[in-house]
Design a protein around this motif. Sequence first.
Motif, mmCIF file in Angstrom:
data_model
loop_
_atom_site.group_PDB
_atom_site.id
_atom_site.type_symbol
_atom_site.label_atom_id
_atom_site.label_comp_id
_atom_site.label_asym_id
_atom_site.label_seq_id
_atom_site.Cartn_x
_atom_site.Cartn_y
_atom_site.Cartn_z
ATOM 1 N N LEU A 1 31.782 35.985 28.399
ATOM 2 C CA LEU A 1 31.669 37.420 29.021
ATOM 3 C C LEU A 1 32.596 38.489 28.301
ATOM 4 N N ALA A 2 31.811 39.605 27.948
ATOM 5 C CA ALA A 2 32.558 40.385 27.092
ATOM 6 C C ALA A 2 32.684 41.767 27.901
ATOM 7 N N LEU A 3 31.821 42.126 28.848
ATOM 8 C CA LEU A 3 32.166 43.147 29.530
ATOM 9 C C LEU A 3 31.548 43.212 30.970
ATOM 10 N N ARG B 1 32.012 55.218 46.053
ATOM 11 C CA ARG B 1 32.040 55.995 44.688
ATOM 12 C C ARG B 1 33.039 55.478 43.622
ATOM 13 N N ARG B 2 33.240 54.275 43.590
ATOM 14 C CA ARG B 2 34.194 53.565 42.831
ATOM 15 C C ARG B 2 33.679 52.833 41.552
ATOM 16 N N ILE B 3 34.333 52.945 40.399
ATOM 17 C CA ILE B 3 33.760 52.072 39.347
ATOM 18 C C ILE B 3 34.743 51.160 39.009
ATOM 19 N N TYR B 4 34.617 49.865 39.055
ATOM 20 C CA TYR B 4 35.346 48.815 38.496
ATOM 21 C C TYR B 4 34.859 48.425 36.897
ATOM 22 N N TRP B 5 35.599 48.211 36.235
ATOM 23 C CA TRP B 5 35.200 47.660 34.762
ATOM 24 C C TRP B 5 36.158 46.996 34.015
ATOM 25 N N ALA B 6 35.856 46.231 33.200
ATOM 26 C CA ALA B 6 36.522 44.968 32.344
ATOM 27 C C ALA B 6 36.068 44.853 31.030
ATOM 28 N N GLU B 7 36.767 44.633 30.143
ATOM 29 C CA GLU B 7 36.453 44.124 28.855
ATOM 30 C C GLU B 7 37.261 42.899 28.463
ATOM 31 N N ALA B 8 36.642 41.889 27.759
ATOM 32 C CA ALA B 8 37.375 40.867 27.381
ATOM 33 C C ALA B 8 38.721 41.120 26.555
ATOM 34 N N GLY B 9 39.902 40.765 27.147
ATOM 35 C CA GLY B 9 41.036 40.927 26.229
ATOM 36 C C GLY B 9 41.705 42.119 26.410
ATOM 37 N N ARG B 10 41.054 43.084 27.086
ATOM 38 C CA ARG B 10 41.671 44.326 27.326
ATOM 39 C C ARG B 10 41.849 44.719 28.776
ATOM 40 N N GLY B 11 41.827 43.976 29.574
ATOM 41 C CA GLY B 11 42.052 44.246 31.090
ATOM 42 C C GLY B 11 40.979 44.649 32.103
ATOM 43 N N ALA B 12 41.414 44.854 33.246
ATOM 44 C CA ALA B 12 40.489 45.019 34.214
ATOM 45 C C ALA B 12 41.034 46.243 34.900
ATOM 46 N N TYR B 13 40.158 47.523 35.468
ATOM 47 C CA TYR B 13 40.335 48.558 35.817
ATOM 48 C C TYR B 13 39.474 48.955 37.096
ATOM 49 N N ALA C 1 29.832 40.164 36.258
ATOM 50 C CA ALA C 1 30.975 41.066 36.111
ATOM 51 C C ALA C 1 32.105 41.036 36.880
ATOM 52 N N GLY C 2 32.114 40.355 38.129
ATOM 53 C CA GLY C 2 33.354 40.205 39.015
ATOM 54 C C GLY C 2 34.177 39.036 38.517
ATOM 55 N N VAL C 3 33.578 38.008 37.802
ATOM 56 C CA VAL C 3 34.362 36.971 37.089
ATOM 57 C C VAL C 3 35.256 37.491 36.172
ATOM 58 N N LEU C 4 34.644 38.340 35.210
ATOM 59 C CA LEU C 4 35.307 39.022 34.257
ATOM 60 C C LEU C 4 36.487 39.483 34.735
ATOM 61 N N GLU D 1 40.650 39.138 33.696
ATOM 62 C CA GLU D 1 41.200 40.033 33.010
ATOM 63 C C GLU D 1 42.239 40.794 34.030
ATOM 64 N N ALA D 2 42.412 40.585 35.450
ATOM 65 C CA ALA D 2 43.233 41.001 36.121
ATOM 66 C C ALA D 2 44.343 39.955 36.365
ATOM 67 N N GLY D 3 44.328 38.867 35.739
ATOM 68 C CA GLY D 3 45.116 37.662 35.625
ATOM 69 C C GLY D 3 44.867 36.664 36.621
#
Length: 306
Positions: free
Chosen positions: A113-115, A124-136, A217-220, A224-226
């Motif tokens: 999973l890459a993103l 109206r909130r956006i959650y996003w994550a990238e492999a190896g770069r964290g979750a936000y 998406a949620g798994v990543l 990425e959040a630990g």
Amino acid sequence: MPLPRPATLGAIRVAREAATLIRRSAAPRRLRFKASSADLVTATDLRVERLVRSWLKATHPEHAIVGEEGGGLAEMDPSRPTWFVDPVDGTTNFVRGIPHCACSIAFWDGQRLALGVVADVARRRIYWAEAGRGAYEGRRRLRVSPVRRLDRAVLATGFPPTRSFDTDDNLAEFSSVFRQSRDVRRTGSAAIDLAWVAAGRLDCYWEQRCGPWDWAAGVLLVREAGGKATTYTGLEWHPGDADLVASNGPVHPALIEAFCEARAGGGLPVRPPQPVFSAPAVASPDSPGSPASSTATSSPSAASAG
């Protein structure tokens, strides 16, 4: 906070557009059922999926797309770069006017999973994550909760739409942790549950018989959040697996043990069987002008944008 890569920025933009479309959509006048009366699809689901697919075909034409309202897992080849799209995660909430649903978009690059992007529609909130770069969450870095004991953990789950005719319905797992945990939530949106595990609001989410569009998406975000995301047997979750336990990590072993013991005690297989996602949708007998025996077609009036 690192800047999102171009593909992630694109996914964030289209997820925001999808969320706006969902917010502006009227309550559906016609419903369609898939596997059961608990498994709904509306014209808004179809419109949002078309929106996301149109963007993907324009920007990533070489990639496969697996969406809940498309061909489902029949289109999936894990060796190919693939986008997973759940246009409205929490359709029952949407239909009943409960302000709790999401649009979920994830990218599998053929190996991992890459993103992942989850748009919480009502908040109206956006959650996003990238492999190896964290979750936000927006610009805020996410970390899972520090809770270490199951009796202090707040959990979330869901129940399969096949529960009316299949005894493998998550009740054994639910019963095994209901009294052991601080509490259990059932919100109706797997994508938001997983985002909340990543944000530390929940300590665990588990469910069975969902599709990779519900979970990827949620798994990543959780990883990425630990946190951890595995099958009921503790193996790392991959798209196509029919069961998922996602947690902050410390409570994971107790959950896996409880679920395995509960399933064995109930005479159930170690893992739930893979569901069939391509069941035809039929119109609700309660919908105006929709005979139960006919296959429904999308109606512009079902969920029009305002």
